[in-house]
Design a protein around this motif. Structure first.
Motif, PDB file in Angstrom:
ATOM      1  N   GLY A  55      11.016  19.047  11.816  1.00 34.44           N
ATOM      2  CA  GLY A  55      10.000  18.223  11.165  1.00 34.44           C
ATOM      3  C   GLY A  55       9.629  17.014  11.996  1.00 34.44           C
ATOM      4  N   THR A  59       5.886  15.936  13.572  1.00 40.76           N
ATOM      5  CA  THR A  59       5.210  14.648  13.370  1.00 40.76           C
ATOM      6  C   THR A  59       4.946  13.926  14.689  1.00 40.76           C
ATOM      7  OG1 THR A  59       7.330  13.505  13.056  1.00 40.76           O
ATOM      8  CG2 THR A  59       6.231  14.358  11.083  1.00 40.76           C
ATOM      9  N   HIS A  64      -2.358  16.247  14.772  1.00 41.69           N
ATOM     10  CA  HIS A  64      -2.636  15.337  13.657  1.00 41.69           C
ATOM     11  C   HIS A  64      -1.819  14.061  13.832  1.00 41.69           C
ATOM     12  CE1 HIS A  64      -3.501  14.009   9.561  1.00 41.69           C
ATOM     13  NE2 HIS A  64      -2.207  13.756   9.426  1.00 41.69           N
ATOM     14  N   GLU A  65      -2.424  12.942  13.554  1.00 39.48           N
ATOM     15  CA  GLU A  65      -1.726  11.662  13.695  1.00 39.48           C
ATOM     16  C   GLU A  65      -1.067  11.291  12.368  1.00 39.48           C
ATOM     17  OE1 GLU A  65      -2.650   6.994  14.828  1.00 39.48           O
ATOM     18  OE2 GLU A  65      -4.032   8.572  15.476  1.00 39.48           O
ATOM     19  N   PHE A  66       0.255  11.172  12.392  1.00 37.23           N
ATOM     20  CA  PHE A  66       1.007  10.837  11.184  1.00 37.23           C
ATOM     21  C   PHE A  66       1.269   9.338  11.132  1.00 37.23           C
ATOM     22  CE2 PHE A  66       1.931  15.296  11.729  1.00 37.23           C
ATOM     23  CZ  PHE A  66       2.007  15.791  10.432  1.00 37.23           C
ATOM     24  N   ALA A  67       1.345   8.817   9.921  1.00 41.00           N
ATOM     25  CA  ALA A  67       1.692   7.413   9.739  1.00 41.00           C
ATOM     26  C   ALA A  67       3.140   7.192  10.167  1.00 41.00           C
ATOM     27  CB  ALA A  67       1.511   7.015   8.277  1.00 41.00           C
ATOM     28  N   THR A  69       5.519   5.651   8.703  1.00 36.03           N
ATOM     29  CA  THR A  69       6.482   5.920   7.624  1.00 36.03           C
ATOM     30  C   THR A  69       6.748   7.416   7.482  1.00 36.03           C
ATOM     31  OG1 THR A  69       4.629   5.857   6.056  1.00 36.03           O
ATOM     32  CG2 THR A  69       5.940   3.842   6.310  1.00 36.03           C
ATOM     33  N   SER A  70       5.720   8.235   7.687  1.00 35.71           N
ATOM     34  CA  SER A  70       5.901   9.687   7.613  1.00 35.71           C
ATOM     35  C   SER A  70       6.819  10.171   8.729  1.00 35.71           C
ATOM     36  CB  SER A  70       4.552  10.395   7.712  1.00 35.71           C
ATOM     37  OG  SER A  70       3.750  10.110   6.585  1.00 35.71           O
ATOM     38  N   ILE A  71       6.645   9.597   9.914  1.00 37.47           N
ATOM     39  CA  ILE A  71       7.482   9.997  11.049  1.00 37.47           C
ATOM     40  C   ILE A  71       8.938   9.617  10.810  1.00 37.47           C
ATOM     41  CG2 ILE A  71       7.919   9.606  13.507  1.00 37.47           C
ATOM     42  CD1 ILE A  71       4.909   9.164  13.853  1.00 37.47           C
ATOM     43  N   VAL A  73      10.448   8.934   7.819  1.00 39.24           N
ATOM     44  CA  VAL A  73      11.055   9.327   6.548  1.00 39.24           C
ATOM     45  C   VAL A  73      10.942  10.818   6.255  1.00 39.24           C
ATOM     46  CG1 VAL A  73      10.981   9.002   4.039  1.00 39.24           C
ATOM     47  CG2 VAL A  73      10.682   7.032   5.571  1.00 39.24           C
ATOM     48  N   ASP A  74       9.748  11.363   6.393  1.00 42.12           N
ATOM     49  CA  ASP A  74       9.497  12.731   5.921  1.00 42.12           C
ATOM     50  C   ASP A  74      10.427  13.788   6.522  1.00 42.12           C
ATOM     51  OD1 ASP A  74       7.557  11.551   4.455  1.00 42.12           O
ATOM     52  OD2 ASP A  74       5.852  12.541   5.423  1.00 42.12           O
ATOM     53  N   PRO A  75      10.681  13.785   7.837  1.00 41.20           N
ATOM     54  CA  PRO A  75      11.560  14.832   8.386  1.00 41.20           C
ATOM     55  C   PRO A  75      12.952  14.833   7.767  1.00 41.20           C
ATOM     56  CG  PRO A  75      10.370  13.733  10.144  1.00 41.20           C
ATOM     57  CD  PRO A  75      10.143  12.921   8.903  1.00 41.20           C
TER      58      PRO A  75
END
Length: 212
Positions: A55, A59, A64-67, A69-71, A73-75
């Motif tokens: 994940g 990111t 696609h450019e991720f925020a 926080t997504s980079i 937290v999300d993974p």
């Protein structure tokens, strides 16, 4: 799937096999079926880390450019979910656990169950524990000292392999193979006139109680 392994027909087949053995020999047989012999939490960690790394790579390197926080937290959230889901996938736990580790844990749990179930408390030390671990797809025979000579060496190894090979076909298939041990046990440990049933014939199982 685990509960289907030990349905009503399988329970009846195990009881019949136990009674067939005890009807012609002095052996006292106890069958214990366990959902698994260890937690194998390393499998959860491996799956979670692998998904989290994948994940994170998506990111970082996706078009696609991720925020930020997504980079950050999300993974790890997705990895945590993946690790938790492994609890519902016994095949994944089995695949991520080396065979030697699984065998060691099954042996450890079988020996502990031998003591917990009092298989060693028979008059002639003639108890035999048939320990079946469903996740690991393995059967272990733990004989007391009075039966050990019968199930030692190649005879015991062959019986264990045959019982283990029957697991994919269900509990009734394992029970049928267990019943075929009766002649060998009868020849080595013939039933005496004063023999009594010292251990319960009902299968001891935790499959209905869910994961431990």
């Amino acid at each position: 799937m685990a509960a289907k392994f030990l349905d009503a027909a399988a329970r009846a087949a195990f009881t019949s096999a136990i009674q067939a053995i005890e009807g012609v020999s002095a052996a006292e047989v106890v069958v214990a079926v366990r959902r698994r012999s260890a937690s194998y939490l390393h499998a959860n960690v491996i799956a979670g880390v692998a998904v989290a790394v994948a994940g994170l790579a998506v990111t970082l390197f996706s078009a696609h450019e991720f925020a930020l926080t997504s980079i950050l937290v999300d993974p790890f959230v997705v990895g945590g979910i993946a690790g938790a889901l492994v609890e519902l996938l016994p095949g994944a736990k089995r695949a991520l656990s080396p065979q030697k580790l699984r065998h060691r844990e099954v042996l450890r749990a079988a020996r502990a169950t031998f003591i917990e179930r009092g298989v060693h408390r028979t008059r002639d030390r003639s108890g035999v524990l048939v320990y079946i671990s469903w996740l690991e797809r393995e059967v272990v025979l733990v004989p007391d000292s009075g039966v050990e000579r019968v199930l030692a060496g190649d005879a015991g190894a062959d019986a264990t392999r045959t019982l283990t090979a029957a697991i994919p076909d269900g509990g009734a298939a394992v029970a049928r193979e267990l019943g075929r041990l009766a002649p060998a046990l009868a020849a080595a440990l013939p039933r005496r006139a004063d023999d009594v049933n010292e251990l319960p014939d009902a299968v001891d199982s935790d499959l209905e109680r869910g994961e431990r």
